[in-house]
Scaffold this motif. Structure first.
Motif, short mmCIF file in Angstrom:
data_model
loop_
_atom_site.label_atom_id
_atom_site.label_comp_id
_atom_site.label_asym_id
_atom_site.label_seq_id
_atom_site.Cartn_x
_atom_site.Cartn_y
_atom_site.Cartn_z
N ILE A 1 -1.58 27.23 1.17
CA ILE A 1 -2.30 26.69 0.02
C ILE A 1 -3.26 27.78 -0.45
N PHE A 2 -3.12 28.21 -1.69
CA PHE A 2 -3.94 29.31 -2.18
C PHE A 2 -5.19 28.78 -2.89
N PHE A 3 -6.30 29.48 -2.68
CA PHE A 3 -7.54 29.10 -3.33
C PHE A 3 -7.45 29.34 -4.83
N GLN A 4 -8.04 28.42 -5.59
CA GLN A 4 -8.11 28.61 -7.04
C GLN A 4 -9.05 29.78 -7.32
N PRO A 5 -8.68 30.66 -8.28
CA PRO A 5 -9.59 31.77 -8.59
C PRO A 5 -10.94 31.27 -9.07
N GLU A 6 -11.99 31.87 -8.54
CA GLU A 6 -13.34 31.45 -8.89
C GLU A 6 -13.72 31.97 -10.26
N LEU B 1 -24.75 25.45 4.22
CA LEU B 1 -23.55 26.18 3.80
C LEU B 1 -23.95 27.43 3.03
N GLN B 2 -23.09 28.44 3.06
CA GLN B 2 -23.36 29.70 2.39
C GLN B 2 -22.60 29.79 1.08
N LYS B 3 -23.17 30.47 0.12
CA LYS B 3 -22.47 30.72 -1.13
C LYS B 3 -21.24 31.58 -0.83
N GLY B 4 -20.11 31.12 -1.26
CA GLY B 4 -18.86 31.84 -0.97
C GLY B 4 -18.06 31.20 0.15
N ASP B 5 -18.67 30.29 0.93
CA ASP B 5 -17.88 29.51 1.89
C ASP B 5 -16.78 28.78 1.12
N ARG B 6 -15.66 28.57 1.77
CA ARG B 6 -14.56 27.91 1.06
C ARG B 6 -13.76 27.01 1.99
N PHE B 7 -13.02 26.11 1.40
CA PHE B 7 -12.29 25.13 2.20
C PHE B 7 -10.98 24.75 1.49
N LYS B 8 -10.07 24.20 2.29
CA LYS B 8 -8.87 23.59 1.74
C LYS B 8 -8.46 22.44 2.66
N ILE C 1 0.85 -1.20 0.00
CA ILE C 1 0.00 0.00 0.00
C ILE C 1 0.88 1.24 0.00
N LYS C 2 0.51 2.21 -0.83
CA LYS C 2 1.24 3.48 -0.87
C LYS C 2 0.26 4.62 -0.62
N HIS C 3 0.63 5.52 0.28
CA HIS C 3 -0.20 6.70 0.56
C HIS C 3 0.47 7.93 -0.05
N VAL C 4 -0.30 8.64 -0.85
CA VAL C 4 0.21 9.82 -1.54
C VAL C 4 -0.49 11.06 -1.00
N GLU C 5 0.30 11.99 -0.46
CA GLU C 5 -0.29 13.21 0.10
C GLU C 5 -0.68 14.17 -1.01
N LYS C 6 -1.88 14.74 -0.88
CA LYS C 6 -2.40 15.68 -1.89
C LYS C 6 -3.09 16.85 -1.18
N THR C 7 -3.38 17.88 -1.92
CA THR C 7 -4.12 19.03 -1.38
C THR C 7 -5.28 19.36 -2.32
N ALA C 8 -6.30 20.00 -1.76
CA ALA C 8 -7.46 20.41 -2.56
C ALA C 8 -8.08 21.65 -1.95
N THR C 9 -8.67 22.47 -2.79
CA THR C 9 -9.39 23.65 -2.33
C THR C 9 -10.73 23.71 -3.05
N GLY C 10 -11.64 24.49 -2.52
CA GLY C 10 -12.93 24.65 -3.19
C GLY C 10 -13.69 25.83 -2.65
N ILE C 11 -14.55 26.38 -3.49
CA ILE C 11 -15.43 27.49 -3.10
C ILE C 11 -16.87 27.07 -3.34
N ILE C 12 -17.72 27.24 -2.34
CA ILE C 12 -19.10 26.76 -2.41
C ILE C 12 -19.95 27.69 -3.27
N LYS C 13 -20.60 27.08 -4.27
CA LYS C 13 -21.60 27.80 -5.07
C LYS C 13 -23.00 27.33 -4.66
N THR C 14 -23.16 26.01 -4.60
CA THR C 14 -24.44 25.43 -4.17
C THR C 14 -24.22 24.48 -2.99
N ASN C 15 -23.28 23.54 -3.15
CA ASN C 15 -22.96 22.61 -2.07
C ASN C 15 -21.54 22.08 -2.25
#
Length: 439
Positions: free
Chosen positions: A417-422, A195-202, A149-163
């Motif tokens: 970690i920078f958010f991707q431009p919406e 959740l609110q429109k414009g909420d964001r996560f990483k 088994i191999k574990h690969v570290e990754k990152t992700a970001t997102g901005i809420i539009k609907t869910n």
């Protein structure tokens, strides 16, 4: 002979001499061109799997068919029943394959590389990671092992539009990230149905790969940042008890994000019947029949989770309860899970919050597949949704310093970690902003 004829003959001879000369030069430069063409021999690539060099065998692969037994497969592959019985008896203490053989699971047979093609090794895969090897070439023996088994570290970001599911799906990311954040990390902190429109996560997470190439899904979330209603919520994974393997999520100030109990013992279900001491049922002539549990409707086979850490005190089948499990969490609280199709724990087992203890079923008195979740406080059954439940165990003072040092580099990485431009379409620009959105 006139001059014109002499000139024609001269031209023909000249052309012939040129053709012969070109052919001679070509042959001289490539003397092998007249020989038989040489063919390069490419050695076959060595292939290894399950710890065996597959090139040394005739490899047969298949899946267990409906109603098919281990013995039938071996008999079909030229092994007689006396030897089959001997193999099963010799290996059942290591792995009772006759008992755990399941339809649809893959198996591999390694056969001798000769005209007889006699089976020498049988390999059964109960799941993607584990496999069982049964050798019977010389001596009969069996063992279980796991694929690398191999574990690969990754990152992700997102901005809420609907869910959050849509925010992940737009990037081709696993929805398992949404489930883990909603059900395991922020269940008591953020209501993901609002959740609110414009909420964001990483997030910083790890993906799991089997044999380096087979994707096996999201393994865990190491750290997360969720900005909800302009308020930041950090979460960091931390091992608090290495002996029992207890892992919790804490914020940047070492405060536990969880409660002592999960809200429900099954994921993605609905409450079909609540705790109600005045319930009347038409089948019983509308007489009062108190319901001292909360029913969560779910398909048969859905995993049932322990809602908190504890020790199993009962695991049995009895009357209208059907198959059930009861867990004591401390001197105050106990929980009970009724109508299971399968029980996966025994009396005396220590279980952690979120561990699967059984599967949803319809055993006992029930009109449909569900788990009846009963909650006991000081020996009395109560409604869990009306209790002021304690927070999860806080981190100890001795571990707090260690934790704060541990999260420093992780928090630094998360903060950088920078958010991707919406990207907003013209249609979205003209839409009104909705304050509250359901997932």
């Amino acid at each position: 002979m006139d001059k014109r004829r002499i000139r024609k003959l001269g031209n023909k001879r000249l052309i012939s001499l040129l053709v012969i000369g070109i052919f001679f030069i070509a042959c001289k430069e490539d003397p092998g061109s007249l020989k038989k063409e040489e063919i390069a021999v490419i050695e076959p690539q060595e292939v290894y799997e399950f710890g065996f060099k597959l090139n040394d065998f005739v490899v047969k692969r298949d899946t267990v068919r409906r109603g098919e037994s281990f013995g039938e497969i071996l008999e079909r592959n030229k092994i007689g029943y006396p030897k089959i019985f001997h193999i099963a008896e010799k290996t059942k203490e290591t792995y009772n394959i006759a008992r755990f053989f399941q339809q649809g699971k893959p198996y591999t047979i390694l056969c001798s590389k000769d005209s007889l093609e006699l089976p020498e090794t049988f390999i059964y895969q109960p799941n993607k990671e584990e496999y069982v090897v049964i050798n019977f070439k010389d001596s009969i023996h069996a063992y279980t092992s796991r694929k690398p088994i191999k574990h690969v570290e990754k990152t992700a970001t997102g901005i809420i539009k609907t869910n959050i599911s849509e925010a992940l799906d737009e990037q081709g990311l696993s929805l398992r990230l949404a489930y883990k954040m909603a059900d395991e990390i922020y269940a008591w902190t953020i209501d993901f149905r609002r959740l609110q429109k414009g909420d964001r996560f990483k997030v910083i997470y790890t993906d799991k790969y089997i044999d380096d190439t087979i994707y096996a899904g999201v393994h865990d979330i190491k750290a997360a940042y969720f900005e909800h209603n302009k308020e930041p919520f950090y979460a960091f994974e931390f091992l608090t008890d290495s002996t029992k393997g207890i892992i919790d999520y804490f914020n940047e100030e070492a405060k536990n994000l969880r409660r002592a109990f999960l809200k429900a013992p099954v994921k993605f279900s609905r409450i079909s019947s609540r705790y109600n001491l005045r319930r009347r049922i038409a089948v019983y002539g509308y007489k009062v029949r108190p319901h001292k549990g909360t029913d969560f409707a779910a398909p048969i086979g859905t995993p049932i989770m322990a809602t908190a850490n504890g020790t199993v005190t009962e695991s049995r089948r009895r009357g209208g309860n059907g198959k059930y499990v009861k867990i004591r969490h401390n001197a105050t609280y106990e929980t009970q899970y009724l109508h299971m199709s399968r029980r996966l724990v025994n009396v005396g087992d220590f279980v952690k919050q979120g561990d699967v203890i059984g599967k949803v079923g319809m055993t006992g008195n029930t009109g449909g597949p569900h788990v009846c979740y009963r909650f006991w406080k000081n020996g009395k059954q109560v409604d869990p949704f009306k209790q002021k439940l304690p927070e999860a165990k806080p981190i100890s003072d001795s571990l707090k310093v260690k934790y704060l040092d541990f999260i420093k580099p992780i928090k630094y990485k998360l903060d950088n970690i920078f958010f991707q431009p919406e990207i907003i379409s013209e249609e979205e620009k003209n839409q009104p902003i909705i304050s509250q959105l359901d997932t």
